[in-house]
Design a protein around this motif. Sequence first.
Motif, PDB file in Angstrom:
ATOM      1  N   THR A 166     105.276  63.347  55.435  1.00 23.88           N
ATOM      2  CA  THR A 166     104.102  62.885  54.707  1.00 23.88           C
ATOM      3  C   THR A 166     103.361  64.083  54.121  1.00 23.88           C
ATOM      4  N   SER A 167     102.473  63.797  53.176  1.00 17.56           N
ATOM      5  CA  SER A 167     101.816  64.869  52.435  1.00 17.56           C
ATOM      6  C   SER A 167     100.490  65.302  53.047  1.00 17.56           C
ATOM      7  N   GLY A 214     107.060  63.326  51.148  1.00 18.15           N
ATOM      8  CA  GLY A 214     105.883  63.788  50.429  1.00 18.15           C
ATOM      9  C   GLY A 214     105.635  65.274  50.547  1.00 18.15           C
TER      10      GLY A 214
END
Length: 289
Positions: A166-167, A214
Motif C-alpha cells: 500500500t502507498s 501502491g
Amino acid sequence: MTRIDLPRTDVGPCESFGERWTKLAAERSALCLGVAPSSSWLARWDLTDDVRGAAAYCDRILRAATGVAAVKVQVPFFARFGPEGLDLLARFTERCHEHGSLVVMDAKVGDADDTMHAYADLYLGPGSRLGGDAVTANAYMGLRSIHPLAVRAGQVGAAVLVLVRTSNHAAEEVQQASSTDDRTVAQRLADDVAAWNHAQAPDASWGPFGAVVGARLPESADLVARLPRCVVEVPGLGRPDRATAEVLAAVPDGRGDALLTITSGVLRHGPDVGALRTALEAWRERIRP
C-alpha cells in the motif's frame, strides 16, 4: 516459483475477472475511477453529508463516467450511512454494470477463514448483497484465510485483489520488513499470490487472485514483475506526489492486465459533469500505450 499449499479452487464456467478486464481495458483504456463520497468530497461539491448528498454525488459520477472500464468504490464512505448507504452502493453498482463498467469494492477485508464466506455473500458476484466484480483484501491473517473468498471469486468470475503493497507511509515498517529469506513481506506476498494462481488454474491466463501495488519506483516495478497472470491495480495517477511517468513505469508496455486508478486527479474537477467527463477523457488519452 514459491510453493504454496492452499486447496484447489474450482473455477466456474463464466469468464474470469482478468478476461473481462483486459477486454474492457483494450476497448476503453485501463483507467479506473476512484469513487469516494467522503465528508470532504461532498463538502467540496457543495453536497450535504448524508445519504442524499452521497446519492447526488453518485449520480454525477455515473453521468460523467459512462465510458470507464472500471470504478473502485471506497466502501466505508457508503457504509457509514448504515443500511441506506449500502442500498445506495448496491444501486450504484447496478447502474455501473448497465454502463458496462466493472466495480471493485475497496473494502480491505481481512479476517479468519470462517468469516470469509459471509464477506463473499456481501461483496462478490451476482446474488451477493452488493454485486461487486472484485474486492480488496488484507492478508495479515495469512493468505489461507482469504481462500473461501477466492473460491467464490473463481466460481462467479470475480477477483480478490490482495493488498501486496500500500502507498500509505505507515505501512512501510511492516510491508518492507525482511523475512527469513531476505525477501520483504511485500515480495513474499506477491510471490505467494502468483504461485497460488498458477496452482489453481495452470492452464488459464488469470486466477481469482489479483494484487494492489501502491509502491514507489523501483519497488513497484519489482513487485509487478513478480505477479504474472494476475490483474494488478496500480493506484497513484493524479496524485500531487506522483508523476504520471513514475506510475506507468511500474507497468511494462503491452501488459494489458494492469488497472490504473485515479481519484483526486478527476474528482477535483467536479461537481460539473462536463468537467469531470473532460478530465476522464484527458486521462484516458494520457495513459494509452
